[in-house]
Design a protein around this motif. Structure first.
Motif, PDB file in Angstrom:
ATOM      1  N   LEU A 151      -6.292  -1.502  -2.912  1.00 28.58           N
ATOM      2  CA  LEU A 151      -5.633  -2.722  -3.374  1.00 28.58           C
ATOM      3  C   LEU A 151      -6.397  -3.397  -4.500  1.00 28.58           C
ATOM      4  O   LEU A 151      -5.787  -4.054  -5.357  1.00 28.58           O
ATOM      5  N   GLN A 152      -7.713  -3.272  -4.525  1.00 28.22           N
ATOM      6  CA  GLN A 152      -8.486  -3.855  -5.625  1.00 28.22           C
ATOM      7  C   GLN A 152      -8.154  -3.160  -6.939  1.00 28.22           C
ATOM      8  O   GLN A 152      -8.018  -3.811  -7.989  1.00 28.22           O
ATOM      9  N   LEU A 153      -8.013  -1.843  -6.888  1.00 27.20           N
ATOM     10  CA  LEU A 153      -7.617  -1.094  -8.091  1.00 27.20           C
ATOM     11  C   LEU A 153      -6.208  -1.480  -8.509  1.00 27.20           C
ATOM     12  O   LEU A 153      -5.933  -1.680  -9.703  1.00 27.20           O
ATOM     13  N   LEU A 154      -5.302  -1.606  -7.542  1.00 26.21           N
ATOM     14  CA  LEU A 154      -3.935  -2.001  -7.849  1.00 26.21           C
ATOM     15  C   LEU A 154      -3.895  -3.371  -8.524  1.00 26.21           C
ATOM     16  O   LEU A 154      -3.167  -3.573  -9.502  1.00 26.21           O
TER      17      LEU A 154
ATOM     18  N   LYS B  91       0.830  -1.208   0.000  1.00 24.49           N
ATOM     19  CA  LYS B  91       0.000   0.000   0.000  1.00 24.49           C
ATOM     20  C   LYS B  91       0.863   1.257   0.000  1.00 24.49           C
ATOM     21  O   LYS B  91       0.552   2.236  -0.683  1.00 24.49           O
ATOM     22  N   GLY B  92       1.952   1.229   0.778  1.00 17.54           N
ATOM     23  CA  GLY B  92       2.814   2.403   0.854  1.00 17.54           C
ATOM     24  C   GLY B  92       3.482   2.721  -0.471  1.00 17.54           C
ATOM     25  O   GLY B  92       3.514   3.883  -0.902  1.00 17.54           O
TER      26      GLY B  92
ATOM     27  N   ILE C  97       3.439 -23.017   3.153  1.00 18.19           N
ATOM     28  CA  ILE C  97       2.004 -22.728   3.105  1.00 18.19           C
ATOM     29  C   ILE C  97       1.820 -21.222   3.184  1.00 18.19           C
ATOM     30  O   ILE C  97       2.232 -20.590   4.160  1.00 18.19           O
ATOM     31  N   VAL C  98       1.239 -20.641   2.158  1.00 15.46           N
ATOM     32  CA  VAL C  98       1.125 -19.182   2.051  1.00 15.46           C
ATOM     33  C   VAL C  98      -0.276 -18.737   2.443  1.00 15.46           C
ATOM     34  O   VAL C  98      -1.273 -19.207   1.885  1.00 15.46           O
ATOM     35  N   THR C  99      -0.354 -17.827   3.425  1.00 15.27           N
ATOM     36  CA  THR C  99      -1.632 -17.313   3.894  1.00 15.27           C
ATOM     37  C   THR C  99      -1.583 -15.779   3.927  1.00 15.27           C
ATOM     38  O   THR C  99      -0.547 -15.172   3.708  1.00 15.27           O
ATOM     39  N   GLY C 100      -2.728 -15.185   4.231  1.00 12.28           N
ATOM     40  CA  GLY C 100      -2.816 -13.734   4.297  1.00 12.28           C
ATOM     41  C   GLY C 100      -3.471 -13.153   3.054  1.00 12.28           C
ATOM     42  O   GLY C 100      -3.590 -13.810   2.023  1.00 12.28           O
ATOM     43  N   LYS C 101      -3.884 -11.917   3.147  1.00 16.55           N
ATOM     44  CA  LYS C 101      -4.638 -11.295   2.053  1.00 16.55           C
ATOM     45  C   LYS C 101      -3.818 -11.136   0.781  1.00 16.55           C
ATOM     46  O   LYS C 101      -4.346 -11.232  -0.329  1.00 16.55           O
ATOM     47  N   LEU C 102      -2.525 -10.881   0.914  1.00 15.68           N
ATOM     48  CA  LEU C 102      -1.705 -10.742  -0.290  1.00 15.68           C
ATOM     49  C   LEU C 102      -1.667 -12.029  -1.094  1.00 15.68           C
ATOM     50  O   LEU C 102      -1.533 -12.007  -2.316  1.00 15.68           O
TER      51      LEU C 102
END
Length: 276
Positions: free
Chosen positions: A146-149, A134-135, A226-231
Motif C-alpha cells: 500500500l505504501q508503493l501504491l 489491495k485486491g 467522522i472518517v477512521t481507519g488506515k485508508l
C-alpha cells in the motif's frame, strides 16, 4: 495507576492503544497473518517501546475480527471482549471531540456507526475497503504494497482513467461540477500509466465509501461524518472527502490517529468498565 490497553485485531494489522489515566500514548501497530502472534507482538512491542513491565498493565479490552481466537487472557493478563461497533463509535467520538455523528471505519471492509451521548448504533457498511484496494491493486498492477501504491497515486492523473462530468456535457449541470466523476474507470485511455490506475483505484474506493456514508448520514439526520481507519490516512483520501464535503454540505472529518481509532475506543471502554 496502571495502563488501560485496547487492542484491535484486524484481518492483516493489529493496533494497540494505551491510556494512563487521561493520557493516551502513541499507538503501536504490527502486521501478522496470525491473530495470536499479532496481538502478543503488539503487546510486547508496546512494553519494549515504553520500557514497561507486564505488571504495568491494569486491563485489556480486545476487539476486531481476530479477537475470537482468544478466550480470557493474553500473556497471563485477563482480557475483556469489546464490541467492535461500540469501539468504533467511542473511538471516533473521542478523537473527533464531537457529541454525535456517523463514524466511518475504513478497514478491510467498511463499517458505519452512529453515536450520540446516549448510545452507539451500527447502521450499515460495505465490503469495499482496504481489502478491495489491495485486491484490485494486485489484480490490475501486480502490487500489494500500500505504501508503493500511495506513492504511485501521488503522480497519477485521474483524467486518463475516469470519465468526468465535463467529458460528457458541454454545459454546467446544477450541483454537478465538471471535475466530478461520471464513471470510475469509464475512460481508461490506452496511454494510461500504472500510476494513473493507482490513483483511480484509490479514488473509486474512497468515493464509493464517501457516497454511502452521506446516505447513512442523511438517514440519521447528521451532517457530521467522522472518517477512521488506515485508508483514511492515505493522501488521496483527504482530497476525495474534501470534495464530498462541498458536494453534500457535510463535514467529513479525518481524525488524528485515524488508523488506531477502534483500538482507542476499546481502551476507553475497558478503562470505564474494567473486568472484575
Amino acid at each position: 495507576m496502571g495502563f488501560s490497553v485496547g487492542i484491535d485485531i484486524g484481518g492483516t494489522t493489529t493496533d494497540l492503544v494505551a491510556f494512563n489515566g487521561d493520557v493516551m500514548l502513541e499507538p503501536v501497530s504490527v502486521s501478522a497473518s496470525d491473530p495470536i502472534a499479532s496481538a502478543t507482538g503488539a503487546l510486547g512491542k508496546f512494553l519494549l517501546t515504553h520500557k514497561l513491565p507486564l505488571s504495568a498493565i491494569d486491563n485489556i479490552g480486545l476487539t476486531g475480527v481476530g479477537s475470537t481466537f482468544f478466550e480470557d487472557q493474553i500473556l497471563g493478563l485477563p482480557i475483556q471482549m469489546v464490541s467492535e461497533f461500540e469501539a468504533i463509535g467511542r473511538g471516533g467520538a473521542y478523537l473527533s471531540g464531537e457529541a454525535s455523528g456517523l463514524v466511518v471505519s475504513m478497514g478491510t471492509g467498511t463499517a458505519m456507526v452512529y453515536f450520540d451521548q446516549d448510545s452507539v448504533q451500527h447502521v450499515g457498511g460495505s465490503g469495499i475497503g482496504g481489502g478491495t484496494l489491495k485486491g484490485l491493486a494486485h489484480a490490475i498492477l501486480g502490487i500489494s504494497d500500500l505504501q508503493l501504491l500511495e506513492k504511485m497515486s501521488e503522480v497519477g492523473d485521474l483524467k486518463n482513467v475516469d470519465l468526468r462530468v465535463g467529458d460528457i456535457v458541454d454545459k454546467a449541470i446544477d450541483g454537478l461540477p465538471a471535475h466530478l466523476t461520471a464513471s470510475n474507470f469509464g475512460k481508461s485511455h490506452d496511454s494510461a500509466s500504472a500510476e494513473d490506475y493507482a490513483v483511480a483505484i484509490l479514488n473509486m474506493i474512497c468515493q464509493s465509501v464517501g457516497v454511502l456514508a452521506n446516505a447513512h448520514a442523511m438517514v440519521k439526520g447528521t451532517n457530521t461524518i467522522i472518517v477512521t481507519g488506515k485508508l483514511a490516512t492515505l493522501g488521496h483520501a483527504k482530497q476525495v472527502f474534501d470534495q464530498l464535503s462541498v458536494l453534500y454540505n457535510k463535514r467529513y472529518i479525518i481524525v488524528p490517529q485515524a488508523a488506531s481509532a477502534t483500538a482507542v475506543g476499546a481502551a476507553l471502554i475497558q478503562q470505564k468498565s474494567p473486568s472484575t
